[in-house]
Design an enzyme around this catalytic site. Structure first.
Site, PDB file in Angstrom:
ATOM      1  N   ARG A  79       0.857  -1.244   0.038  1.00 33.14           N
ATOM      2  CA  ARG A  79       0.136  -0.036  -0.060  1.00 33.14           C
ATOM      3  C   ARG A  79       0.873   1.183   0.032  1.00 33.14           C
ATOM      4  NH1 ARG A  79      -3.019  -3.411   3.394  1.00 33.14           N
ATOM      5  NH2 ARG A  79      -2.175  -2.456   5.648  1.00 33.14           N
TER       6      ARG A  79
ATOM      7  N   LYS B 112     -12.241  14.307   5.788  1.00 34.70           N
ATOM      8  CA  LYS B 112     -13.405  13.908   4.869  1.00 34.70           C
ATOM      9  C   LYS B 112     -14.416  12.717   5.749  1.00 34.70           C
ATOM     10  CE  LYS B 112     -14.034   9.933   1.793  1.00 34.70           C
ATOM     11  NZ  LYS B 112     -13.659   9.206   0.929  1.00 34.70           N
TER      12      LYS B 112
ATOM     13  N   GLU C  55     -19.538  14.577   2.645  1.00 34.99           N
ATOM     14  CA  GLU C  55     -19.690  13.484   1.656  1.00 34.99           C
ATOM     15  C   GLU C  55     -21.229  12.922   1.830  1.00 34.99           C
ATOM     16  OE1 GLU C  55     -16.792  10.935   0.718  1.00 34.99           O
ATOM     17  OE2 GLU C  55     -17.713  10.118  -1.072  1.00 34.99           O
TER      18      GLU C  55
ATOM     19  N   LYS D  76     -18.861  17.001  -1.102  1.00 35.78           N
ATOM     20  CA  LYS D  76     -18.665  16.160  -2.048  1.00 35.78           C
ATOM     21  C   LYS D  76     -19.944  15.301  -2.382  1.00 35.78           C
ATOM     22  CE  LYS D  76     -15.335  12.245  -2.669  1.00 35.78           C
ATOM     23  NZ  LYS D  76     -14.145  11.895  -2.576  1.00 35.78           N
TER      24      LYS D  76
HETATM   25  P1  13P Z   1     -14.828   7.313  -5.840  1.00 36.42           P
HETATM   26  O1  13P Z   1     -14.520   8.456  -6.916  1.00 36.42           O
HETATM   27  O2  13P Z   1     -14.275   6.167  -6.412  1.00 36.42           O
HETATM   28  O3  13P Z   1     -16.599   7.135  -5.737  1.00 36.42           O
HETATM   29  O4  13P Z   1     -14.205   7.741  -4.350  1.00 36.42           O
HETATM   30  C1  13P Z   1     -14.463   8.884  -3.816  1.00 36.42           C
HETATM   31  C2  13P Z   1     -14.575   8.683  -2.505  1.00 36.42           C
HETATM   32  O5  13P Z   1     -13.805   9.572  -2.026  1.00 36.42           O
HETATM   33  C3  13P Z   1     -15.516   7.857  -1.971  1.00 36.42           C
HETATM   34  O6  13P Z   1     -15.553   8.389  -0.361  1.00 36.42           O
END
Ligand code: 13P
Length: 339
Positions: free
Chosen positions: A46, A137, A178, A220
């Site tokens: 990773r 996030k 998000e 987001k």
């Molecule tokens: P994706 O763009 O693959 O949906 O991932 C964005 C993300 O941060 C999901 O939490």
């Protein structure tokens, strides 16, 4: 709270021509991605993979910030053991951190989820700030089916997003909020529009109620699409029109920017849809519309890398190509022929 400072960071994160690299896959998600290329998901692999992405020359031209997972925030570059937050800042990329602890079943439901991670969050945020993170996030997951989402799922997730966002701002971190409505399912684009509208209203109501300052956050969201199993696939123009309409209805113009998730769309669809939206909004957009993609920025690079250090150059070329095309889409200047 130093709102001026938060606002400055948020503005940098969504500045024209740049977007955010979501490289914050949890270890189980990273394992899924690595399984697809037959690479074992060890801590070292990773680290090698994230190192390949972050050391891409010129990435800062198209990438304003990178979201890291807890493990990565504490890892260091392969070349000279520089901690990633320090390295990213040195190349002009703002380091951020995923702070939620994943989606878990909502009590009383067997299909809906609530995101965990509020317990102890305040002290974790303090540590992340000390480690160099400047934004955070939190992802809430909402699915559309015949019996979902319930109003309980929408309100509890909105409440948690706002609790998280308020704590971030208190600790000097810009929250990326998000609320992700999954694109899987048979639902139509109209269903997606209706649920997105409801979820965004609920989220902004809670953000306001809990004192979150809109100037110091980033939204987001998902784009408004027809479900992947829907018999009719909406066109890019429809996606752009419906997504922009719902955002205008729900997102205050005090929010500096909106950075979309890609949600399993193909790389090219994610770029095209963003481009259509920016074409539609033009220069009078209330917010900068950009990308915060995980899969749509990384899929081709992951495929090229295959866990082999000999492929690093090829993988970095794939990554920078996607970043550049998405950058063009923030101006509405992308053409599919550029692929
Ligand atoms: P994706 O763009 O693959 O949906 O991932 C964005 C993300 O941060 C999901 O939490």
């Amino acid at each position: 709270m130093n709102l001026k400072n938060l606002n400055n960071i948020a503005i940098q994160m969504v500045q024209k021509g740049k977007g955010i690299l979501a490289a914050d896959e949890s270890n189980p998600t990273c394992k899924k991605r690595f399984d697809s290329i037959n690479v074992e998901s060890t801590e070292q692999n990773r680290n090698k993979y994230r190192d390949m992405l972050f050391t891409t020359t010129g990435m800062e031209e198209f990438i304003s910030g990178a979201i890291l997972f807890d493990e990565t925030l504490r890892q260091t570059t392969m070349k000279d053991n520089t901690p990633y937050p320090e390295f990213l800042k040195s190349v002009g990329v703002i380091p951020g951190i995923k702070v939620d602890k994943g989606a878990h079943l909502l009590p009383g439901s067997d299909i809906e989820s609530i995101t965990a991670g509020l317990d102890g969050l305040d002290s974790r945020l303090k540590e992340y700030y000390e480690l160099g993170a400047q934004f955070a996030k939190w992802r809430a997951v909402i699915n559309i089916s015949e019996s979902s989402p319930s109003s309980l799922c929408i309100s509890t997730n909105a409440h948690s997003l706002a609790r998280y966002a308020a704590l971030c701002q208190e600790n000097g971190l810009v929250p990326i909020v998000e609320p992700e409505i999954l694109m899987d399912g048979q639902h139509t684009i109209e269903d997606s529009f209706m649920i997105t509208e409801e979820v965004l209203h609920s989220t902004f109501y809670e953000l306001y109620a809990q004192g979150v300052q809109f100037e110091g956050m980033i939204l987001k969201p998902n784009m408004v699409l027809s479900g992947y199993e829907c018999s009719e696939k909406a066109s890019a123009v429809e996606v752009a029109e419906m997504t922009v309409t719902v955002l205008k209805r729900c997102v205050p113009s005090a929010v500096p920017g909106i950075a979309f998730l890609s949600g399993g769309q193909s790389d090219t669809d994610a770029t095209l849809h963003l481009n259509e939206m920016n074409k539609l909004l033009g220069e009078n957009s209330p917010w900068n519309l950009t990308y915060s993609y995980g899969r749509a920025l990384q899929a081709s690079a992951l495929e090229a890398w295959k866990g082999d250090s000999e492929n690093i150059g090829l993988a970095q070329d794939s990554f920078i190509k996607r970043a550049k095309l998405n950058s063009m889409a923030t101006y509405g200047d992308y053409e599919p022929s550029m692929e």
